[in-house]
Design an enzyme around this catalytic site. Structure first.
Site, PDB file in Angstrom:
ATOM      1  N   ARG A  19      46.547  -4.004  83.260  1.00  0.00           N
ATOM      2  CA  ARG A  19      46.430  -5.312  82.618  1.00  0.00           C
ATOM      3  C   ARG A  19      45.015  -5.513  82.101  1.00  0.00           C
ATOM      4  O   ARG A  19      44.046  -5.110  82.721  1.00  0.00           O
ATOM      5  CB  ARG A  19      46.745  -6.414  83.632  1.00  0.00           C
ATOM      6  CG  ARG A  19      48.199  -6.557  83.978  1.00  0.00           C
ATOM      7  CD  ARG A  19      48.437  -7.782  84.852  1.00  0.00           C
ATOM      8  NE  ARG A  19      47.951  -7.598  86.214  1.00  0.00           N
ATOM      9  CZ  ARG A  19      46.880  -8.177  86.705  1.00  0.00           C
ATOM     10  NH1 ARG A  19      46.141  -8.983  85.936  1.00  0.00           N
ATOM     11  NH2 ARG A  19      46.495  -7.981  87.956  1.00  0.00           N
ATOM     12  N   TYR A  43      51.131  -0.711  77.704  1.00  0.00           N
ATOM     13  CA  TYR A  43      51.186  -0.479  79.142  1.00  0.00           C
ATOM     14  C   TYR A  43      51.619  -1.712  79.932  1.00  0.00           C
ATOM     15  O   TYR A  43      51.085  -2.814  79.736  1.00  0.00           O
ATOM     16  CB  TYR A  43      49.811  -0.044  79.671  1.00  0.00           C
ATOM     17  CG  TYR A  43      49.885   0.540  81.067  1.00  0.00           C
ATOM     18  CD1 TYR A  43      50.126   1.897  81.254  1.00  0.00           C
ATOM     19  CD2 TYR A  43      49.753  -0.255  82.184  1.00  0.00           C
ATOM     20  CE1 TYR A  43      50.224   2.438  82.524  1.00  0.00           C
ATOM     21  CE2 TYR A  43      49.857   0.274  83.459  1.00  0.00           C
ATOM     22  CZ  TYR A  43      50.088   1.627  83.617  1.00  0.00           C
ATOM     23  OH  TYR A  43      50.189   2.158  84.875  1.00  0.00           O
ATOM     24  N   LYS A  59      54.923 -10.281  83.652  1.00  0.00           N
ATOM     25  CA  LYS A  59      53.920 -11.301  83.954  1.00  0.00           C
ATOM     26  C   LYS A  59      53.852 -12.380  82.871  1.00  0.00           C
ATOM     27  O   LYS A  59      53.674 -13.564  83.165  1.00  0.00           O
ATOM     28  CB  LYS A  59      52.539 -10.659  84.118  1.00  0.00           C
ATOM     29  CG  LYS A  59      52.486  -9.498  85.104  1.00  0.00           C
ATOM     30  CD  LYS A  59      52.837  -9.886  86.516  1.00  0.00           C
ATOM     31  CE  LYS A  59      52.508  -8.760  87.476  1.00  0.00           C
ATOM     32  NZ  LYS A  59      52.952  -9.012  88.853  1.00  0.00           N
ATOM     33  N   HIS A  77      54.267 -15.503  92.023  1.00  0.00           N
ATOM     34  CA  HIS A  77      53.986 -14.083  92.238  1.00  0.00           C
ATOM     35  C   HIS A  77      54.321 -13.762  93.697  1.00  0.00           C
ATOM     36  O   HIS A  77      53.437 -13.547  94.520  1.00  0.00           O
ATOM     37  CB  HIS A  77      52.509 -13.828  91.924  1.00  0.00           C
ATOM     38  CG  HIS A  77      52.125 -12.393  91.878  1.00  0.00           C
ATOM     39  ND1 HIS A  77      50.844 -11.960  92.146  1.00  0.00           N
ATOM     40  CD2 HIS A  77      52.838 -11.281  91.588  1.00  0.00           C
ATOM     41  CE1 HIS A  77      50.775 -10.655  92.020  1.00  0.00           C
ATOM     42  NE2 HIS A  77      51.976 -10.216  91.691  1.00  0.00           N
ATOM     43  N   SER A 111      47.668  -7.887  94.248  1.00  0.00           N
ATOM     44  CA  SER A 111      47.973  -6.462  94.121  1.00  0.00           C
ATOM     45  C   SER A 111      47.268  -5.667  95.209  1.00  0.00           C
ATOM     46  O   SER A 111      46.171  -6.008  95.649  1.00  0.00           O
ATOM     47  CB  SER A 111      47.537  -5.947  92.745  1.00  0.00           C
ATOM     48  OG  SER A 111      48.240  -6.606  91.726  1.00  0.00           O
ATOM     49  N   CYS A 158      47.923  -5.223  98.347  1.00  0.00           N
ATOM     50  CA  CYS A 158      47.801  -5.841  99.669  1.00  0.00           C
ATOM     51  C   CYS A 158      49.055  -5.603 100.507  1.00  0.00           C
ATOM     52  O   CYS A 158      49.380  -6.388 101.390  1.00  0.00           O
ATOM     53  CB  CYS A 158      47.546  -7.333  99.532  1.00  0.00           C
ATOM     54  SG  CYS A 158      45.891  -7.734  98.934  1.00  0.00           S
ATOM     55  N   ASP A 181      58.162  -8.668  93.729  1.00  0.00           N
ATOM     56  CA  ASP A 181      56.988  -9.080  92.957  1.00  0.00           C
ATOM     57  C   ASP A 181      57.013 -10.520  92.483  1.00  0.00           C
ATOM     58  O   ASP A 181      55.991 -11.200  92.532  1.00  0.00           O
ATOM     59  CB  ASP A 181      56.831  -8.158  91.746  1.00  0.00           C
ATOM     60  CG  ASP A 181      55.487  -8.324  91.057  1.00  0.00           C
ATOM     61  OD1 ASP A 181      54.474  -8.466  91.760  1.00  0.00           O
ATOM     62  OD2 ASP A 181      55.444  -8.299  89.814  1.00  0.00           O
ATOM     63  N   ARG A 229      52.145   4.111  88.072  1.00  0.00           N
ATOM     64  CA  ARG A 229      53.308   3.289  88.402  1.00  0.00           C
ATOM     65  C   ARG A 229      54.614   4.078  88.426  1.00  0.00           C
ATOM     66  O   ARG A 229      54.725   5.151  87.861  1.00  0.00           O
ATOM     67  CB  ARG A 229      53.443   2.171  87.361  1.00  0.00           C
ATOM     68  CG  ARG A 229      52.251   1.220  87.298  1.00  0.00           C
ATOM     69  CD  ARG A 229      52.278   0.203  88.391  1.00  0.00           C
ATOM     70  NE  ARG A 229      51.120  -0.683  88.395  1.00  0.00           N
ATOM     71  CZ  ARG A 229      51.138  -1.906  88.902  1.00  0.00           C
ATOM     72  NH1 ARG A 229      52.243  -2.397  89.436  1.00  0.00           N
ATOM     73  NH2 ARG A 229      50.041  -2.642  88.898  1.00  0.00           N
TER      74      ARG A 229
END
Length: 637
Positions: free
Chosen positions: A104, A243, A252, A272, A294, A296, A319, A411
């Site tokens: 991102r 991407y 998102k 989120h 992210s 975690c 997510d 990913r």
């Protein structure tokens, strides 16, 4: 239906005008007809975008397996994808992005609300009229030599009252295939759009037009990148990147940035968050929503395998969650996505066996390493690295190379239905009833293993003050402490102070209906003075979940602390772990001085939002300070 420059009104983007002479006529292009019954508004919109860009061909995607197979074969032939060895990974592929197009791009992500203050300091803002003019120039001719794909999709189960619809235009077949995995994409979604249906228009181009005879590259993109959102008109425009969330605009951009604005206006929450179904040994079923930044342990928790007997954990989403009060007043949630776009590094059989079993086939991997036997590999997949790989940039790699074989933000994209732990109610159109909400982050100190908020207002304060160490998915120095309220800082489509007020308002409506979920905070990452993790994590996190849900049922003892209710000694099952009494004490140690310093930092953070911070949130900060000072005085006696 043939689309030509002559049939297009000037001003594709409201607020920006182009002369008809600025459009290049389409010569002998095989424009596809819109499917019969397509809402005229969708057709008109496509007919406006096509002459601006203009592509060689327009294809209306139907979401069929045949269509997906044709696109995958096309990308293998063009070099965008590498087909993996079917003996190891059937019907799976590897993509390598451009080295400058790997995550991102927060600095190039904009929320163009009519008023700057409505975007808030949590967003990059630009005047919408100016941004539309910029985009108009960028998109003019951007798809020459390429195919324009029209991609209708549903976020949420088709026909669910909680679902929302969108249509994305893109010139990237990689994005089309990804949308087919991540959403309910195709003819069924398009059929849901009627004359009175609201839908989100999303336009995307890789920004790499081809001249006649020009050879394409495997991963076309542009040095110039914009990911832009227009909250009032519910539009998304993305240019230059191919991407992830920069290009897969259902994720998102729609499911969080635009959906959070829709949710504010309609009285629900776009978050989120992962979603879990958990069954205790007595057969009692709970549903939990949990927000983590992210890296975690979010995907690990979403696919958790409990280490305590009698508990069962099933996956609903990994997510994003949309939560709305149901007809009975209880908070219900759906996973609006149909797939998972997970971070590969760190995922292995020791850390997340369920994810590894999910990836047996039918998966697209991006920026991981390629093994000599035609399978994939990334750091953390196995204890020992292979002796030789082709790394994510296409170069030879050995364990002595001194660089990662897979990109830190590499990913995997795979259908959620393929997850072995997927719950039987994950597509319930009514949504599942939420019993508990959890906030977490990656913190080496100060934040205890688990604490229960005193009430909804305190829970909102806990969410508003979440912080975590920066990850590869976000720009900045990895390891730097980053405030990430509700794990939504990069994703809230409006002023975050107003977002906190919206959470308070939703809580008030739930309280009026007599059903308010309990709120908790967790931290799996607390360390001792030597840098050793104090908590084993992974499957043992089920022990914390058990305490949380026993609290929901009123069966787990707790002790009061300045930061909320903490587990009483012995209330979390530690049998079979290496957690010592000293570890336990450190996991829950409250340092009033350190937390008072954090309170000062939180106040500085709140000050960036000025007088829009809700009084209730500021009041919670003062109450925390009072409790910490009292604890400090009591300890000194």
């Amino acid at each position: 239906m043939t689309v030509t420059a002559d049939s297009t009104p000037a001003g594709i983007l409201p607020g920006a005008e182009l002369d008809a002479a600025d459009y290049e006529p389409v010569h002998d292009a095989s424009w596809a007809l819109a499917p019969e019954g397509t809402d005229p508004r969708v057709v008109e919109w496509v007919e406006k975008i096509a002459p601006l860009t203009p592509p060689d061909t327009v294809v209306w995607c139907d979401g069929s397996r045949r269509e997906q197979d044709e696109l995958l074969r096309k990308m293998v032939a063009s070099g965008t994808l590498i087909r993996l060895n079917a003996e190891h990974r059937p019907y799976s592929f590897l993509a390598r992005s451009h080295p400058d197009d790997v995550a991102r791009v927060e600095s190039r992500t904009f929320v163009c609300s009519e008023k700057e203050e409505d975007a808030g300091p949590n967003n990059n803002w630009q005047d919408p009229a100016e941004m539309r003019g910029t985009l108009e120039q960028l998109f003019a001719g951007s798809m020459r030599g390429r195919t324009m794909y029209v991609v209708p999709f549903s976020m949420g189960p088709i026909g669910s009252p909680l679902a929302r619809l969108g249509v994305q235009i893109t010139d990237s077949p990689y994005v089309v295939v990804s949308m087919g995995i991540m959403t309910r994409m195709g003819s069924q979604a398009l059929a849901q759009i009627g004359p009175d249906t609201e839908w989100v228009p999303a336009v995307h181009s890789v920004g790499a037009p081809l001249a006649p005879g020009q050879q394409d590259v495997p991963w076309p993109c542009s040095d110039t990148k914009y990911i832009t959102h227009f909250p009032e008109t519910r539009e998304i425009w993305s240019y230059g990147s191919a991407y992830g969330g920069n290009a897969i605009l259902a994720k998102k951009a729609f499911a969080l940035r635009i959906a959070s604005v829709i949710a504010r206006d309609e009285g629900w929450l776009a978050e989120h968050m992962l979603l879990l179904k958990i069954t205790n040994p007595q057969g009692r079923v709970f549903h939990v929503a949990a927000a983590f930044p992210s890296a975690c342990g979010k995907t690990n928790l979403a696919m958790l395998r409990p280490t305590i007997p009698g508990w069962k954990v099933e996956t609903i989403g990994d997510d994003i969650a949309w939560l709305a009060p149901g007809p009975d007043g209880r908070l219900r949630a759906i996973n609006p996505e149909a797939g998972i776009f997970g971070v590969a590094p760190g995922t292995g059989y020791k850390t997340n066996a369920t994810a590894m079993e999910t990836l047996w086939g039918n998966t697209i991997f991006t920026n991981v390493a390629l093994r000599d036997d035609g399978d994939v590999w990334w750091e953390g997949m196995t204890d020992k690295a292979p002796d030789h790989l082709i790394d994510w940039t296409g170069q030879d790699w050995t364990p002595d190379s001194g660089r990662p074989a897979a990109h830190p933000n590499s990913r995997f994209t795979v259908a959620a239905s393929q997850i072995p732990s997927i719950s039987d109610d994950w597509e319930d159109p009514r949504g599942v009833v939420i019993d508990a909400i959890i906030f977490g982050g990656r913190r080496a100190g100060n934040v205890p293993l688990v604490a229960e908020a005193r009430d909804w207002e305190h829970g909102v304060f806990v969410g508003a003050t979440v912080s975590s160490e920066r990850t590869a998915a976000a720009e900045g120095t990895v390891g730097e402490l980053r405030r990430d309220p509700f794990a939504m800082l990069p994703f809230c489509g409006y002023n975050m102070a107003d977002y906190w007020q919206h959470w308070l308002d939703v809580g008030n409506s739930l309280r009026a209906a007599g059903s308010v979920p309990r709120i908790f905070q967790v931290n799996w990452f607390r360390k001792d003075e030597n840098g050793r993790f104090l908590w084993p994590g992974f499957g043992d996190n089920s022990r914390v979940l058990a305490w949380i849900l026993d609290r929901v049922d009123g069966r787990a003892p707790a002790v009061e602390s300045p930061v909320g209710w903490l587990p009483a000694a012995g209330s979390i099952d530690l049998d079979g772990t290496d957690v010592t009494e000293a570890d336990w004490q450190e996991l829950f140690r409250i340092d009033p001085d350190a937390l008072l310093a954090e309170a000062d930092d939180a106040e500085r953070f709140f000050s960036t939002f000025g007088d829009r911070v809700p009084a209730a949130v500021r009041g919670q900060l003062e109450e925390l300070r009072a409790r910490l000072r009292a604890a400090k005085e009591q300890a000194a006696e």
